[in-house]
Design a protein around this motif. Structure first.
Motif, PDB file in Angstrom:
ATOM      1  N   THR A 460      -1.872   8.542  -6.864  1.00 42.37           N
ATOM      2  CA  THR A 460      -2.998   8.282  -7.765  1.00 42.37           C
ATOM      3  C   THR A 460      -4.049   7.258  -6.719  1.00 42.37           C
ATOM      4  OG1 THR A 460      -1.681   8.564  -9.405  1.00 42.37           O
ATOM      5  CG2 THR A 460      -3.694   7.339  -9.610  1.00 42.37           C
ATOM      6  N   ALA A 461      -5.234   7.702  -6.918  1.00 45.61           N
ATOM      7  CA  ALA A 461      -6.238   6.662  -6.085  1.00 45.61           C
ATOM      8  C   ALA A 461      -6.488   5.436  -6.880  1.00 45.61           C
ATOM      9  CB  ALA A 461      -7.624   7.347  -6.234  1.00 45.61           C
ATOM     10  N   GLN A 462      -6.332   5.463  -8.197  1.00 43.14           N
ATOM     11  CA  GLN A 462      -6.692   4.305  -9.041  1.00 43.14           C
ATOM     12  C   GLN A 462      -5.454   3.562  -9.428  1.00 43.14           C
ATOM     13  OE1 GLN A 462      -9.701   4.735 -12.170  1.00 43.14           O
ATOM     14  NE2 GLN A 462      -8.246   3.185 -13.648  1.00 43.14           N
ATOM     15  N   ALA A 463      -4.724   2.999  -8.276  1.00 38.56           N
ATOM     16  CA  ALA A 463      -3.450   2.511  -8.248  1.00 38.56           C
ATOM     17  C   ALA A 463      -3.166   1.419  -7.144  1.00 38.56           C
ATOM     18  CB  ALA A 463      -2.268   3.486  -8.229  1.00 38.56           C
ATOM     19  N   LEU A 464      -2.295   0.710  -7.452  1.00 32.34           N
ATOM     20  CA  LEU A 464      -1.636  -0.209  -6.605  1.00 32.34           C
ATOM     21  C   LEU A 464      -0.218   0.376  -6.103  1.00 32.34           C
ATOM     22  CD1 LEU A 464      -1.433  -4.011  -5.887  1.00 32.34           C
ATOM     23  CD2 LEU A 464       0.638  -2.740  -5.965  1.00 32.34           C
ATOM     24  N   ALA A 465      -0.153   0.596  -4.783  1.00 29.49           N
ATOM     25  CA  ALA A 465       1.236   1.262  -4.352  1.00 29.49           C
ATOM     26  C   ALA A 465       2.071   0.337  -3.682  1.00 29.49           C
ATOM     27  CB  ALA A 465       0.762   2.432  -3.296  1.00 29.49           C
ATOM     28  N   SER A 466       3.153   0.229  -3.620  1.00 30.39           N
ATOM     29  CA  SER A 466       4.345  -0.279  -3.034  1.00 30.39           C
ATOM     30  C   SER A 466       5.538   0.137  -2.973  1.00 30.39           C
ATOM     31  CB  SER A 466       4.728  -1.466  -3.761  1.00 30.39           C
ATOM     32  OG  SER A 466       5.150  -1.590  -4.950  1.00 30.39           O
ATOM     33  N   PHE A 467       6.386  -0.014  -1.988  1.00 37.22           N
ATOM     34  CA  PHE A 467       7.711   0.932  -1.790  1.00 37.22           C
ATOM     35  C   PHE A 467       8.447   0.481  -2.962  1.00 37.22           C
ATOM     36  CE2 PHE A 467      12.179   0.503  -0.483  1.00 37.22           C
ATOM     37  CZ  PHE A 467      12.237   1.774  -0.599  1.00 37.22           C
ATOM     38  N   GLY A 468       8.684  -0.839  -3.408  1.00 33.70           N
ATOM     39  CA  GLY A 468       9.498  -1.197  -4.437  1.00 33.70           C
ATOM     40  C   GLY A 468       9.085  -2.418  -5.104  1.00 33.70           C
ATOM     41  N   THR A 469       9.845  -3.104  -6.097  1.00 31.76           N
ATOM     42  CA  THR A 469       9.252  -4.100  -6.890  1.00 31.76           C
ATOM     43  C   THR A 469      10.596  -5.265  -6.861  1.00 31.76           C
ATOM     44  OG1 THR A 469      10.634  -3.913  -8.805  1.00 31.76           O
ATOM     45  CG2 THR A 469       8.532  -2.720  -8.474  1.00 31.76           C
ATOM     46  N   HIS A 470      10.288  -6.599  -7.166  1.00 30.73           N
ATOM     47  CA  HIS A 470      11.358  -7.428  -7.323  1.00 30.73           C
ATOM     48  C   HIS A 470      12.652  -7.105  -7.796  1.00 30.73           C
ATOM     49  CE1 HIS A 470       8.741  -7.884 -11.083  1.00 30.73           C
ATOM     50  NE2 HIS A 470      10.077  -8.336 -11.414  1.00 30.73           N
ATOM     51  N   ASP A 471      12.486  -6.219  -8.810  1.00 31.35           N
ATOM     52  CA  ASP A 471      13.846  -5.696  -9.519  1.00 31.35           C
ATOM     53  C   ASP A 471      14.645  -4.720  -8.677  1.00 31.35           C
ATOM     54  OD1 ASP A 471      13.510  -7.573 -11.617  1.00 31.35           O
ATOM     55  OD2 ASP A 471      12.377  -6.133 -12.755  1.00 31.35           O
ATOM     56  N   LEU A 472      14.161  -4.315  -7.601  1.00 25.23           N
ATOM     57  CA  LEU A 472      14.618  -2.969  -6.963  1.00 25.23           C
ATOM     58  C   LEU A 472      14.995  -3.558  -5.605  1.00 25.23           C
ATOM     59  CD1 LEU A 472      11.898  -0.436  -7.840  1.00 25.23           C
ATOM     60  CD2 LEU A 472      14.402  -0.625  -8.807  1.00 25.23           C
ATOM     61  N   PRO A 473      15.868  -2.587  -4.980  1.00 23.37           N
ATOM     62  CA  PRO A 473      16.362  -3.060  -3.787  1.00 23.37           C
ATOM     63  C   PRO A 473      15.203  -3.309  -2.354  1.00 23.37           C
ATOM     64  CG  PRO A 473      17.225  -0.825  -4.219  1.00 23.37           C
ATOM     65  CD  PRO A 473      16.672  -1.449  -5.302  1.00 23.37           C
ATOM     66  N   THR A 474      15.456  -3.731  -1.388  1.00 20.38           N
ATOM     67  CA  THR A 474      14.517  -3.861  -0.411  1.00 20.38           C
ATOM     68  C   THR A 474      14.741  -2.524   0.603  1.00 20.38           C
ATOM     69  OG1 THR A 474      16.086  -4.700   1.251  1.00 20.38           O
ATOM     70  CG2 THR A 474      14.707  -6.337  -0.232  1.00 20.38           C
ATOM     71  N   TRP A 475      13.930  -2.286   1.355  1.00 19.38           N
ATOM     72  CA  TRP A 475      13.732  -1.334   2.269  1.00 19.38           C
ATOM     73  C   TRP A 475      15.374  -1.372   2.979  1.00 19.38           C
ATOM     74  CZ3 TRP A 475      12.021   3.460   3.371  1.00 19.38           C
ATOM     75  CH2 TRP A 475      12.274   3.972   4.871  1.00 19.38           C
ATOM     76  N   ALA A 476      15.890  -2.294   3.408  1.00 22.67           N
ATOM     77  CA  ALA A 476      16.886  -2.452   4.166  1.00 22.67           C
ATOM     78  C   ALA A 476      17.935  -2.036   3.427  1.00 22.67           C
ATOM     79  CB  ALA A 476      17.110  -3.613   4.987  1.00 22.67           C
ATOM     80  N   GLY A 477      18.115  -2.603   2.093  1.00 25.48           N
ATOM     81  CA  GLY A 477      19.117  -2.520   1.269  1.00 25.48           C
ATOM     82  C   GLY A 477      19.240  -1.309   0.679  1.00 25.48           C
ATOM     83  N   TRP A 478      18.267  -0.540   0.281  1.00 29.60           N
ATOM     84  CA  TRP A 478      17.978   0.659  -0.433  1.00 29.60           C
ATOM     85  C   TRP A 478      18.494   1.746   0.504  1.00 29.60           C
ATOM     86  CZ3 TRP A 478      14.787   4.973   0.907  1.00 29.60           C
ATOM     87  CH2 TRP A 478      14.781   5.803  -0.063  1.00 29.60           C
ATOM     88  N   ARG A 479      18.286   1.824   1.780  1.00 26.28           N
ATOM     89  CA  ARG A 479      18.648   2.549   2.713  1.00 26.28           C
ATOM     90  C   ARG A 479      20.252   2.687   2.789  1.00 26.28           C
ATOM     91  NH1 ARG A 479      15.081   5.168   5.652  1.00 26.28           N
ATOM     92  NH2 ARG A 479      16.487   6.041   7.289  1.00 26.28           N
ATOM     93  N   THR A 480      20.899   1.533   2.753  1.00 26.43           N
ATOM     94  CA  THR A 480      22.503   1.445   2.932  1.00 26.43           C
ATOM     95  C   THR A 480      23.196   1.687   1.610  1.00 26.43           C
ATOM     96  OG1 THR A 480      22.409  -0.853   2.844  1.00 26.43           O
ATOM     97  CG2 THR A 480      22.053   0.152   4.833  1.00 26.43           C
ATOM     98  N   GLY A 481      22.226   1.648   0.406  1.00 32.12           N
ATOM     99  CA  GLY A 481      22.968   1.591  -0.920  1.00 32.12           C
ATOM    100  C   GLY A 481      23.615   0.112  -1.152  1.00 32.12           C
ATOM    101  N   ALA A 482      23.074  -0.876  -0.641  1.00 32.84           N
ATOM    102  CA  ALA A 482      23.627  -2.191  -1.053  1.00 32.84           C
ATOM    103  C   ALA A 482      23.820  -2.369  -2.500  1.00 32.84           C
ATOM    104  CB  ALA A 482      22.835  -3.142  -0.116  1.00 32.84           C
TER     105      ALA A 482
END
Length: 593
Positions: A460-482
């Motif tokens: 969506t153009a009218q949006a702020l995009a990010s990979f995650g949020t403060h309540d979700l795993p980080t990129w490194a943690g998400w990939r390993t299922g930490a």
């Protein structure tokens, strides 16, 4: 909300009474108009009307069959007709979209390296912001900085504030602060005690100045009431539910006597707010001087603690005995109770939406961009009884009016508004947000990391995009299922559920890898994908940039996980020069951000 719902008959009577009340009104409860418009209302012939404009100007007269009001300026005005109030919300129809840009989100509390110790403060924020502005970031996002509970260091979540129109004093910069606890995690009891002692000493030594006196005059009784609460909390405890009964009412004689006896202490707590505001103003000045497009990207919590300063000072604004929450879903089979007091829509309307306007205005005093947490609650809010007597129910909110208030306050400040529209989204809400110029949130972990995920160009153009949020795993943690392993260790899920979650995660990681064109977990590839997204704004998370595996917050935990306690591995002043930050910035520039 003041209705008797003890039986089916009582509910029926309450509904009939409410319908009769609305039918008897001479005017609607609120009306939304555009600046410069001259609204026309149908009124009973001969009805007396009085228009109170926001700037103090008044008009009045007697109506014929209709009333043509004068052209109205941006703001919140009040029209009285035959004892009925109609709030006139004069707002631009749509906020302008921001230009294509990017920024970085980071934890204010964590802006002290392990070897430094302490709690990240507003001066650390200014240093970090200056460095990040130097590499082209248009904004720096942080978690809410609402006033918290300094007398109870166990209540540290920035999303469970004591008062959303006052600032956290935990982040005041104190040059004289003695050596603090060091290490990867913040020791809040020790740190807050040390800071409180240092601030006391500074106040006694430095005294007050003319600027503080002007601040007291400008903030008036509202600040005095908040400071009175803070002084009472030092004596009776952090939450007013535990106070002796006479002190639970801010208008009581007992509170008045306390205020007279403890006047110096109340003045001290007002001074703390003065210090916090002055330091944040310096951050805003630094952002403007550096040419940042938006400066601070602040976060407005969805609710307030049911027994904090805000509900004590204005009890009529909030619904007692209930909490905001969420109904049962795939994420939480038993539903969620957030222990946050909701605003009562009836009293919000009766008070001409002033509480909402003032809450937004305080944030926008410092924010060039503001995230409204769980903006789904502007349409319908899920209320859960605190006593557990039932599962909860949705309460309809005055969405049209609340969005108009947002547009009014954002237009005054020239700010960007981001609505956190994740979860069980009511039909039509996202269209209404788009029509108002409110940006949505698009999280790549949900949008792209699935077999049928979206490519960058379809965001969506009218949006702020990010990979995650403060309540979700980080990129490194998400990939390993930490996060999955952590929940299994804590007993939140069993072995079978963990295996299923890991299998689903492997599929999601594979989908994300296909989308970014990399299977090695290279964060640069992720950032390149985010930079190419169609969303007008992109927020990169400092945890991902620095390769941190641990997420800031694990929802559903309190003491089981060190929520809101992790320090960043580098000093705030050095963030702009950090090689990983500079590489992320270069990628954003290469993507024409």
């Amino acid at each position: 909300m003041g209705f008797d719902v003890s039986s089916d008959a009582a509910v029926s009577a309450a509904l009939q009474g409410e319908r009769a009340r609305r039918a008897d009104r001479a005017v609607p409860e609120y009306l939304v108009a555009e600046p410069g418009a001259a609204p026309v209302l149908q009124l009973p012939a001969g009805a007396h009307w009085r228009l109170e404009c926001e700037d103090g100007e008044e008009f009045q007269g007697f109506a014929r069959e209709s009333l043509s009001l004068p052209a109205l300026r941006l703001g919140i005005h009040r029209l009285w007709v035959a004892g009925s109030l109609c709030t006139l919300l004069v707002a631009p129809p749509k906020l302008p979209w921001p230009a294509r840009g990017w920024g970085i989100t980071l934890p204010l509390y964590g802006l002290r390296a392990p070897q430094e110790g302490g709690i990240g403060d507003y001066e650390d924020l200014r240093s970090a912001l200056a460095g990040l502005a130097g590499v082209g970031a248009g904004f720096v996002g942080i978690n809410p900085i609402h006033a918290g509970f300094p007398t109870d260091p166990a209540i540290i979540s920035p999303y469970m504030p004591s008062h959303r129109r006052r600032l956290s004093t935990a982040h005041i910069h104190v040059p004289s602060l003695p050596a603090a606890r060091r290490g990867a995690l913040i020791d809040y009891p020790a740190e807050l005690a040390a800071k409180a002692a240092a601030l006391e000493s500074e106040y006694q030594t430095a005294g007050e100045d003319d600027a503080f006196s002007a601040f007291l005059t400008r903030e008036g009784p509202a600040l005095e009431r908040f400071a009175t609460y803070a002084a009472l909390a030092e004596v009776h405890g952090a939450v007013w539910e535990d106070w002796p009964k006479p002190f639970r009412d801010p208008a009581s004689a007992a509170v008045a006597r306390f205020a007279r006896v403890h006047s110096p202490r109340i003045r001290y707590h007002a001074w703390l707010q003065y210090r916090a505001e002055a330091e944040l103003a310096a951050v805003v000045f630094a952002a403007k001087a550096a040419g940042m497009a938006h400066g601070l990207y602040l976060d407005l919590a969805v609710g307030t603690h049911p027994f904090g300063a805000e509900t004590w000072a204005e009890p009529e604004i909030f619904a007692p005995g209930v909490s905001l929450g969420a109904p049962p879903d795939a994420f939480s089979e038993g539903g969620q109770t957030w222990v946050l007091a909701p605003m009562n829509p009836r009293t919000l309307i009766a008070n001409a939406f002033t509480p909402l306007a003032l809450t937004l205005r305080k944030q926008l005093q410092f924010a060039g961009a503001l995230r409204i947490d769980h903006i789904l609650g502007f349409d319908r809010a899920f209320w859960v009884p605190l006593d557990g007597s039932c599962a909860g129910a949705y309460v309809r909110m005055p969405k049209e009016a609340m969005l108009a208030v947002v547009r009014i306050e954002a237009a005054r400040a020239g700010a960007v508004i981001v609505g956190e529209d994740l979860g069980n989204i009511p039909d039509g809400l996202q269209a209404d947000l788009e029509a108002s110029g409110v940006l949505g949130c698009r999280v790549a972990m949900f949008e792209t990391a699935r077999p049928d995920g979206l490519p960058a160009e379809r965001y969506t153009a009218q949006a702020l995009a990010s990979f995650g949020t403060h309540d979700l795993p980080t990129w490194a943690g998400w990939r390993t299922g930490a996060d999955i392993d952590l929940r299994r260790t804590l007993g939140a899920i069993g072995d079978k559920a963990a295996r299923q979650a890991h299998e689903e995660r492997r599929q999601n990681v594979a989908a994300m890898d296909r989308a970014i064109g990399d299977s090695a977990g290279d964060v640069d590839a992720l950032h390149r994908f985010m930079g190419q997204a169609a969303a007008c704004l992109v927020a990169l998370q400092i945890e991902d940039i620095l390769g941190i595996a641990e997420q800031p917050n694990l929802p559903g935990t309190v003491d089981e996980y060190p929520n809101w306690r992790r320090r960043l591995p580098c000093e705030a002043a050095g963030l702009g020069a950090h090689p990983a930050v500079r590489k992320a910035a270069a990628i954003m520039h290469a993507c024409d951000r």
